[in-house]
Structures are given as C-alpha cells and as structure tokens.
Scaffold this motif. Structure first.
Motif, mmCIF file in Angstrom:
data_model
loop_
_atom_site.group_PDB
_atom_site.id
_atom_site.type_symbol
_atom_site.label_atom_id
_atom_site.label_comp_id
_atom_site.label_asym_id
_atom_site.label_seq_id
_atom_site.Cartn_x
_atom_site.Cartn_y
_atom_site.Cartn_z
ATOM 1 N N ALA A 49 1.766 0.703 1.642
ATOM 2 C CA ALA A 49 3.007 -0.045 2.171
ATOM 3 C C ALA A 49 3.931 0.907 3.274
ATOM 4 O O ALA A 49 4.300 -0.048 4.075
ATOM 5 C CB ALA A 49 4.058 -0.228 0.820
ATOM 6 N N GLY A 50 3.644 2.022 2.893
ATOM 7 C CA GLY A 50 4.360 2.838 3.899
ATOM 8 C C GLY A 50 3.742 2.749 5.417
ATOM 9 O O GLY A 50 4.651 2.616 6.600
ATOM 10 N N GLN A 51 2.491 2.911 5.453
ATOM 11 C CA GLN A 51 1.955 2.819 6.624
ATOM 12 C C GLN A 51 1.663 1.532 7.276
ATOM 13 O O GLN A 51 1.973 1.503 8.598
ATOM 14 C CB GLN A 51 0.535 3.172 6.600
ATOM 15 C CG GLN A 51 0.360 4.730 6.042
ATOM 16 C CD GLN A 51 -1.175 5.508 5.965
ATOM 17 O OE1 GLN A 51 -2.081 4.893 5.626
ATOM 18 N NE2 GLN A 51 -1.233 6.561 6.577
ATOM 19 N N THR A 53 4.294 -0.036 7.759
ATOM 20 C CA THR A 53 5.702 -0.358 8.524
ATOM 21 C C THR A 53 5.390 -0.218 9.932
ATOM 22 O O THR A 53 6.102 -0.652 10.879
ATOM 23 C CB THR A 53 6.657 0.571 8.084
ATOM 24 O OG1 THR A 53 6.162 1.659 8.155
ATOM 25 C CG2 THR A 53 7.113 0.275 6.595
ATOM 26 N N LEU A 56 4.578 -3.208 11.454
ATOM 27 C CA LEU A 56 6.017 -4.050 11.565
ATOM 28 C C LEU A 56 6.630 -3.838 12.755
ATOM 29 O O LEU A 56 7.417 -4.677 13.601
ATOM 30 C CB LEU A 56 6.741 -3.966 10.256
ATOM 31 C CG LEU A 56 6.159 -4.453 8.913
ATOM 32 C CD1 LEU A 56 7.030 -4.180 7.683
ATOM 33 C CD2 LEU A 56 6.109 -5.893 8.896
ATOM 34 N N GLU A 57 6.852 -2.355 13.062
ATOM 35 C CA GLU A 57 7.488 -1.952 14.261
ATOM 36 C C GLU A 57 7.004 -2.274 15.417
ATOM 37 O O GLU A 57 7.626 -2.815 16.523
ATOM 38 C CB GLU A 57 7.739 -0.366 14.104
ATOM 39 C CG GLU A 57 8.458 0.033 13.068
ATOM 40 C CD GLU A 57 8.601 1.629 12.945
ATOM 41 O OE1 GLU A 57 8.130 2.216 13.850
ATOM 42 O OE2 GLU A 57 9.042 2.252 11.880
ATOM 43 N N LYS A 60 7.467 -6.178 16.051
ATOM 44 C CA LYS A 60 8.978 -6.352 16.523
ATOM 45 C C LYS A 60 9.254 -6.103 18.059
ATOM 46 O O LYS A 60 9.954 -6.964 18.740
ATOM 47 C CB LYS A 60 9.829 -5.799 15.873
ATOM 48 C CG LYS A 60 10.012 -6.101 14.430
ATOM 49 C CD LYS A 60 11.240 -5.152 13.567
ATOM 50 C CE LYS A 60 11.523 -5.841 12.144
ATOM 51 N NZ LYS A 60 12.419 -4.734 11.510
ATOM 52 N N GLY A 80 -2.465 -1.413 5.092
ATOM 53 C CA GLY A 80 -1.126 -1.540 5.372
ATOM 54 C C GLY A 80 -0.793 -2.447 6.515
ATOM 55 O O GLY A 80 -0.269 -3.466 6.361
ATOM 56 N N THR A 81 -1.623 -2.215 7.624
ATOM 57 C CA THR A 81 -1.443 -2.988 8.856
ATOM 58 C C THR A 81 -1.879 -4.241 8.511
ATOM 59 O O THR A 81 -1.077 -5.425 9.219
ATOM 60 C CB THR A 81 -2.365 -2.303 9.811
ATOM 61 O OG1 THR A 81 -1.647 -0.986 10.128
ATOM 62 C CG2 THR A 81 -2.384 -3.189 11.061
ATOM 63 N N ALA A 84 0.626 -6.035 6.619
ATOM 64 C CA ALA A 84 1.755 -6.709 7.359
ATOM 65 C C ALA A 84 1.646 -7.868 8.473
ATOM 66 O O ALA A 84 2.139 -8.861 8.394
ATOM 67 C CB ALA A 84 2.351 -5.440 7.948
#
Length: 208
Positions: A49-51, A53, A56-57, A60, A80-81, A84
């Motif tokens: 989950a942390g990776q 992000t 997500l960044e 954006k 994780g990627t 997302a």
C-alpha cells in the motif's frame, strides 16, 4: 553503501550470510529475543500500500498516461503500483521490467505459477529477491506485461539518467528506463510514465 546509510540514521545492523535462509534464521532469533514485529520488505500488505503511493503521485502530475513502467524484484512496488493504477484507470497498461539475470517474476508471470529465484546474477542488487507470494497474486490479476533487460542496458540507462536528467539512480531503479531503451516499439507514440526507484549508489564503484 546501504549499510552505511542505515547506520547513519541510527539503525542497528545485524550481519549474517547473504542468503535468504540466513536472513530468515537471523530474523527469527531477533524476533524471539526482542519481541519485535517483523515487517517484510515487500511481501506485506502495508508495504504494498505504501509503495503504491508513488504511482498515485505520478498520476496526479502526469495526466492521460497510456502505460506505466515499473521495475520488479520482490514485487511490492509493482503490486502497489498496479493496484493504484488500475483502480484509477483500468485502461492504462502496467508493464514491469526485470533484469535477465534475476527473471523469476518474468517466468512466474508467463507460467502462471510462482517460480523460485535461484542464483540471481545482476548488477541490480535491489531486484535479486524472489517474488513474494502475496505480490504474485496481485500481479497476476493487475499487471499487463513483464519483460526483461540485460545488465549492459541497465548501465546505459544509468548513464543517461545521470548525464541527461541529473538524477542519481541506482541500477535497480534504472531497470525500468532500460526497458524503454530495449523495447522502443512498445512505447512509440504513447504517453509513458516511468518509476525510477532507488538512489543507493556506491560513488567509488560506479559500473562505468
């Protein structure tokens, strides 16, 4: 260089032989003696989950991507990627790049069954880990493609990133960019996002 960085932040380093079995044995002793909680570096839902992000960044900042390229070793960053990216826009292709000398994710993805990582031989030391079971289940469902690149191209990718983008990227992080150099026909005419993960480089032992 990675151990030096850990020590500089006040981390306690426990040495063992550089094998998976030795690491697991040493970890078991630490857990028993201290009552600490183990957080797996990639085969853990919290890490995944942390990776995720990072993607997500990126999404954006960079709109309307057609494909997102990610390095893969243990699979935490890739899993994780993929979660997302596919959660936000399922049409975006998620492509993973792996060193030829440590291709267990490539083999596992192609065969549909988790394959062991045996005697990995690659300059990308951060990608020598075996693919995690939890990650593999996510990758099977969410990732579109996994391909491999030779170490020689990873070095070329590092040189370009350092000289043109002025980014200090380690071999494991440059693997994703090496994928663009190896398979240009896959990306021609498309809007491509690339995850460059890792800047742990021994400046006294550069690969060129």
């Amino acid at each position: 260089v990675k151990k030096d960085a850990v020590a500089s932040y006040g981390g306690k380093i426990i040495d063992c032989e550089p094998t998976l079995a030795a690491r697991e044995a040493a970890l078991a002793v630490v857990l028993k003696e201290t009552g600490a909680q183990a957080v797996h570096p990639y085969n853990d839902a919290r890490i995944i989950a942390g990776q995720g992000t990072a993607a997500l960044e990126l999404m954006k900042q960079a709109k309307d991507l057609d494909v997102l390229v990610v390095p893969v070793g243990g699979g935490g960053l890739l899993a994780g990627t993929a979660i997302a990216v596919k959660g936000l826009n399922p049409r975006i292709e998620v492509m993973a790049i792996e060193p030829e000398g440590a291709d267990d994710a490539f083999r596992s993805f192609g065969l549909g069954e988790l394959q062991p990582q045996t005697n990995p031989d690659t300059i990308a030391d951060g990608l020598r880990a075996g693919l995690g079971e939890l990650n593999f289940e996510i990758i099977r469902k969410q990732v579109d493609t996994i391909v491999t690149v030779p170490d020689s191209l990873v070095v070329t990718a590092m040189q370009l990133l350092w000289s043109r983008m002025k980014q200090v990227v380690e071999p494991s992080g440059a693997v994703s960019f090496a994928g663009l150099l190896e398979y240009p026909e896959r990306f021609r005419g498309r809007r491509v996002g690339v995850v460059l993960s890792g800047g742990n480089v021994d400046l006294d032992r550069l690969p060129w």
